[in-house]
Design an enzyme around this catalytic site. Structure first.
Site, short mmCIF file in Angstrom:
data_model
loop_
_atom_site.label_atom_id
_atom_site.label_comp_id
_atom_site.label_asym_id
_atom_site.label_seq_id
_atom_site.Cartn_x
_atom_site.Cartn_y
_atom_site.Cartn_z
N LEU A 1 -72.78 -12.41 -14.32
CA LEU A 1 -72.43 -13.80 -14.04
C LEU A 1 -71.02 -13.82 -13.47
O LEU A 1 -70.12 -13.21 -14.06
CB LEU A 1 -72.51 -14.65 -15.31
CG LEU A 1 -73.92 -14.86 -15.85
CD1 LEU A 1 -73.87 -15.60 -17.18
CD2 LEU A 1 -74.79 -15.60 -14.85
N ASP B 1 -63.98 -6.90 -12.87
CA ASP B 1 -64.46 -7.50 -14.11
C ASP B 1 -65.56 -6.61 -14.66
O ASP B 1 -66.69 -7.02 -14.82
CB ASP B 1 -64.98 -8.91 -13.84
CG ASP B 1 -65.40 -9.63 -15.11
OD1 ASP B 1 -64.96 -9.22 -16.20
OD2 ASP B 1 -66.17 -10.59 -15.02
N HIS C 1 -71.16 -3.44 -21.45
CA HIS C 1 -72.08 -3.82 -22.53
C HIS C 1 -72.96 -2.63 -22.87
O HIS C 1 -73.43 -1.92 -22.00
CB HIS C 1 -72.95 -5.01 -22.10
CG HIS C 1 -72.17 -6.25 -21.84
ND1 HIS C 1 -71.47 -6.91 -22.83
CD2 HIS C 1 -71.97 -6.96 -20.71
CE1 HIS C 1 -70.88 -7.98 -22.32
NE2 HIS C 1 -71.16 -8.02 -21.03
N ALA D 1 -74.88 -10.51 -19.72
CA ALA D 1 -74.55 -10.50 -18.30
C ALA D 1 -73.29 -9.68 -18.09
O ALA D 1 -72.32 -9.82 -18.83
CB ALA D 1 -74.34 -11.92 -17.80
#
Length: 137
Positions: free
Chosen positions: A22, A49, A53, A65
């Site tokens: 996102l 960014d 995860h 995301a």
């Protein structure tokens, strides 16, 4: 990765959660416009960014995301700029425009990129778990 991929990569060969991020990857036209801005607009500069995860939080419903790109962020940008024949604009985008925007001194440290192939690991350890990087394997 937004400079190299459009939203189709998320669904290529089935759902690929490791390209889900996102804001979500956009259309090919949007990707081309973003790449043009990155190369040519002095107010655009690199901002990574990377989102490491773990596999257990990406490969589930609902998956997190974010894409893990820190292992090759500058290399991804170099590839995107090279695809447009504009490696000459790489240093400004990666190293100078951000410092200028924030009124900071431009770094005198250099980094040399070499054109060579390499295999990205299928995963990296992340505490007791693992993360799957963009372009793994």
């Amino acid at each position: 990765h937004h400079l190299l991929y459009n939203r189709n990569i998320i669904f290529k060969g089935g759902i690929n959660p490791h390209y889900y991020c996102l804001p979500i990857l956009k259309t090919e036209g949007d990707r081309q416009a973003l790449l043009d801005a990155a190369i040519n607009h002095p107010k655009f500069f690199l901002g990574t960014d990377s989102a490491p995860h773990t596999v257990s939080t990406k490969e589930c419903c609902p998956g997190c995301a974010g894409c893990f790109t820190s292992h090759m962020a500058v290399e991804l940008v170099a590839e995107a700029f090279d695809s447009q024949g504009r490696l000459d604009a790489l240093e400004d985008f990666v190293s100078k425009r951000g410092a200028q925007f924030y009124g900071l001194p431009i770094s005198t440290t250099t980094r040399t990129l070499k054109r060579e192939s390499w295999t990205i690991p299928a995963s990296y350890p992340f505490g007791p778990e693992t993360v799957v990087p963009v372009r793994c394997g």
